[in-house]
Design an enzyme around this catalytic site. Structure first.
Site, PDB file in Angstrom:
ATOM      1  N   CYS A   1       0.830  -1.210   0.000  1.00 49.18           N
ATOM      2  CA  CYS A   1       0.000   0.000   0.000  1.00 49.18           C
ATOM      3  C   CYS A   1       0.862   1.257   0.000  1.00 49.18           C
ATOM      4  O   CYS A   1       1.428   1.632   1.026  1.00 49.18           O
ATOM      5  CB  CYS A   1      -0.920  -0.027   1.221  1.00 49.18           C
ATOM      6  SG  CYS A   1      -1.891   1.482   1.420  1.00 49.18           S
TER       7      CYS A   1
ATOM      8  N   CYS B   1      -0.293   4.090   2.234  1.00 50.30           N
ATOM      9  CA  CYS B   1       0.028   3.884   3.650  1.00 50.30           C
ATOM     10  C   CYS B   1       1.513   4.123   3.918  1.00 50.30           C
ATOM     11  O   CYS B   1       1.876   4.724   4.921  1.00 50.30           O
ATOM     12  CB  CYS B   1      -0.284   2.450   4.085  1.00 50.30           C
ATOM     13  SG  CYS B   1      -1.822   1.785   3.443  1.00 50.30           S
ATOM     14  N   ASP B   2       2.377   3.645   3.046  1.00 43.16           N
ATOM     15  CA  ASP B   2       3.787   3.530   3.421  1.00 43.16           C
ATOM     16  C   ASP B   2       4.761   4.349   2.561  1.00 43.16           C
ATOM     17  O   ASP B   2       5.949   4.402   2.876  1.00 43.16           O
ATOM     18  CB  ASP B   2       4.214   2.047   3.346  1.00 43.16           C
ATOM     19  CG  ASP B   2       3.421   1.199   4.334  1.00 43.16           C
ATOM     20  OD1 ASP B   2       3.065   1.741   5.394  1.00 43.16           O
ATOM     21  OD2 ASP B   2       3.151   0.023   4.044  1.00 43.16           O
TER      22      ASP B   2
END
Ligand code: NAP
Length: 320
Positions: free
Chosen positions: A145, A148-149
């Protein structure tokens, strides 16, 4: 006689746990069947259990570790009296009410539970390459993701695996952070839509390695690189990278519901309009199992709240 519950929630990621918090606070004494531990994303707590730091979940200005966040969700659900069962649902029968739910032997004549309403929150699993190193490095430089990261890889070298829209979307997003972003694709043609291809080819930070597969992800406790193999020449080379994003698709966890609930062509559960209602009255769906678009913890939690409220109102209308 199997126990009859007002609400049985299947799945325990942000969606299932939020549904548990809301239905417990509404005095519905929910039972959440959370699944069983495994090395993939379809495990208790969902995909956040395989993540390290979560920085975009509102309410945590300094970020929070994924497992700690899910532990908080869980403690909150238990505080209001939700029952949580560590087991895998092996069969459901949604053809009549009360609905019937099996854990253990799916061939058993009697179901394990009867449910007046069911909230499905079984999530989706990111497809992985099937390498041993993935289990070790997921959350430690290996991610599924970018939203997200991506932020963690500022000015670093990043590899994205895949050739579909997801891979290009991830690569384009990551180009805001990374020093370089290399898309590794197993063929010479991308599967992605033309418009995404045009955007990707116009982006200076992206480079493409064609006809190439990732044979291994390198690093003992953090990603240090990838071992690549050209499928035409069999030439192997190691490439340094701090971040590896696998973007080869997702699989919604809908096996239990095939033939009982309508699915989209891509396998995701269909919900009615902006509600959590499925085609079967009394059965609600929330989180990634019905969301092939946003796929965020916060949107899953929001839709878990919607499913809880939909279930509560439906039960009330039924006189329960
Ligand atoms: P996808 O379209 O199925 O693409 C998966 C890609 O991963 C393909 O290029 C495939 O290679 C590759 N792949 C699959 N298994 C692999 C393996 N084991 N090793 C190496 N490569 C592998 O999945 P997606 O990109 O997640 O997209 C899913 C759907 O969502 C699509 O309909 C897509 O259009 C849509 N979507 C749209 C957007 C957007 O419009 N912005 C964004 C994301 C997703 P091959 O090509 O060789 O099969």
């Amino acid at each position: 006689m199997p126990e009859l519950r007002n609400v049985v929630i299947i799945g325990s990621g942000p969606a299932g746990l939020t549904a548990a918090i809301y239905t417990a606070r509404a005095d519905l004494a929910p039972l959440m069947i959370e699944g069983e531990p495994s090395s993939t994303s379809d495990q208790p707590g969902g995909q956040l259990m395989l993540t390290t730091e979560v920085e975009n979940f509102p309410g945590f200005p300094d970020g929070i570790m994924g497992p700690e966040l899910m532990g908080n969700f869980r403690a909150q659900a238990e505080r209001f009296g939700a029952d949580i069962l560590t087991a895998r649902v092996t069969k459901v029968d949604l053809s009549e009410r009360p609905f019937r739910i099996w854990t253990g032997d799916p061939g058993a004549e009697q179901p394990t539970y009867l449910a007046r309403s069911v909230v499905i929150a079984t999530g989706a699993s990111s497809l992985m390459l099937g390498l041993e190193s993935e289990a070790r490095l997921l959350g430690h430089g290996l991610s599924t993701c970018a939203t997200c990261d991506g932020f963690f890889f500022r000015d670093q070298d990043i590899v994205v695996v895949g050739g579909g829209d997801s891979a290009l979307e991830e690569a384009l997003f990551l180009s805001r952070f990374g020093r370089t972003v290399t898309v590794v694709h197993r063929r010479k043609e991308l599967r992605a839509s033309k418009i995404m291809q045009d955007r990707a080819f116009a982006n200076d930070k992206l480079t493409f390695l064609w006809d190439t597969v990732v044979d291994d992800i390198l690093g003992s406790d953090r990603v240090e690189g990838v071992r690549l193999r050209n499928v035409l020449t069999d030439e192997v080379q190691d490439r340094a990278a701090a971040g590896v994003f696998v973007a080869i698709g997702h699989r919604p966890n809908t096996d239990l519901f095939v033939g009982q609930l309508p699915l989209k062509d891509n396998g995701y559960l269909i919900t009615e309009g902006s509600t959590s209602r499925t085609a079967v009255e009394g059965v609600f769906a929330c989180g990634d199992v019905q969301d092939d678009w946003y796929r965020q913890a916060i949107t899953a939690a929001g839709s878990g709240c919607m499913a809880a409220i939909d279930a509560e109102r439906w039960l009330e209308a039924q006189g329960h």
